[in-house]
Scaffold this motif. Structure first.
Motif, PDB file in Angstrom:
ATOM      1  N   ALA A 137      -8.620  -3.149 -24.501  1.00 51.85           N
ATOM      2  CA  ALA A 137      -9.234  -3.788 -23.183  1.00 51.85           C
ATOM      3  C   ALA A 137     -10.653  -3.918 -23.770  1.00 51.85           C
ATOM      4  O   ALA A 137     -11.297  -2.853 -24.391  1.00 51.85           O
ATOM      5  CB  ALA A 137      -9.003  -2.618 -22.171  1.00 51.85           C
ATOM      6  N   GLY A 138     -11.308  -4.894 -23.094  1.00 58.69           N
ATOM      7  CA  GLY A 138     -12.753  -5.322 -23.275  1.00 58.69           C
ATOM      8  C   GLY A 138     -13.283  -5.019 -21.990  1.00 58.69           C
ATOM      9  O   GLY A 138     -13.307  -5.855 -20.951  1.00 58.69           O
ATOM     10  N   CYS A 139     -14.138  -3.939 -21.789  1.00 54.77           N
ATOM     11  CA  CYS A 139     -14.925  -3.983 -20.318  1.00 54.77           C
ATOM     12  C   CYS A 139     -16.337  -4.092 -20.565  1.00 54.77           C
ATOM     13  O   CYS A 139     -17.124  -3.797 -21.450  1.00 54.77           O
ATOM     14  CB  CYS A 139     -14.637  -2.620 -20.029  1.00 54.77           C
ATOM     15  N   GLU A 140     -16.837  -5.045 -19.594  1.00 55.16           N
ATOM     16  CA  GLU A 140     -18.235  -5.522 -19.371  1.00 55.16           C
ATOM     17  C   GLU A 140     -18.673  -5.125 -18.150  1.00 55.16           C
ATOM     18  O   GLU A 140     -20.150  -5.251 -17.631  1.00 55.16           O
ATOM     19  CB  GLU A 140     -18.414  -7.061 -19.641  1.00 55.16           C
ATOM     20  N   GLY A 141     -18.002  -4.564 -17.084  1.00 59.27           N
ATOM     21  CA  GLY A 141     -18.300  -3.878 -15.864  1.00 59.27           C
ATOM     22  C   GLY A 141     -18.548  -4.897 -14.782  1.00 59.27           C
ATOM     23  O   GLY A 141     -18.037  -4.653 -13.619  1.00 59.27           O
ATOM     24  N   ASP A 142     -18.380  -6.278 -14.920  1.00 55.61           N
ATOM     25  CA  ASP A 142     -18.600  -7.359 -13.982  1.00 55.61           C
ATOM     26  C   ASP A 142     -18.172  -8.639 -14.618  1.00 55.61           C
ATOM     27  O   ASP A 142     -18.785  -8.755 -16.158  1.00 55.61           O
ATOM     28  CB  ASP A 142     -19.799  -7.058 -13.462  1.00 55.61           C
TER      29      ASP A 142
END
Length: 105
Positions: free
Chosen positions: A65-70
């Motif tokens: 998963a790639g998380c950028e927060g928003d």
């Protein structure tokens, strides 16, 4: 969270903030610490950790998963790639969002 727990958190946070750190661009660290202390005393509001824990784990196809927060890069954080090989949800170290692998089988 009980009021006692919040008071202890606020006290520990105040001790940390009033240590040797300097706050550039701020006239006095007292402004920050008194604001933080006041915010922590309001038991009618949930803490950021309580709010993020209410978000259900995000299901992802695949192992990473790639998380950028928003979805808006200006409001997010640096991208973090998270391995989803474990059974329990993986947590983003920046924002606390949780991710699980979506198994279709």
């Amino acid at each position: 969270m009980a009021a006692f727990g919040r008071k202890a958190m606020a006290t520990n946070l105040l001790k940390t903030l009033t240590g040797t750190r300097s706050f550039m661009g701020v006239g006095s660290s007292e402004v920050i610490t008194s604001h933080t202390y006041k915010w922590m005393q309001d038991t009618s509001k949930k803490s950021p950790m309580e709010l993020i824990n209410e978000v259900p784990p995000i299901k992802v196809e695949g192992r990473i998963a790639g998380c950028e927060g928003d979805t808006n890069p200006a409001l997010g954080h640096p991208i973090e790639y998270i391995c989803l090989d474990l059974v329990e949800p993986a947590v983003c170290k920046y924002c606390g969002l949780r991710y699980t692998q979506d198994h279709h089988h």
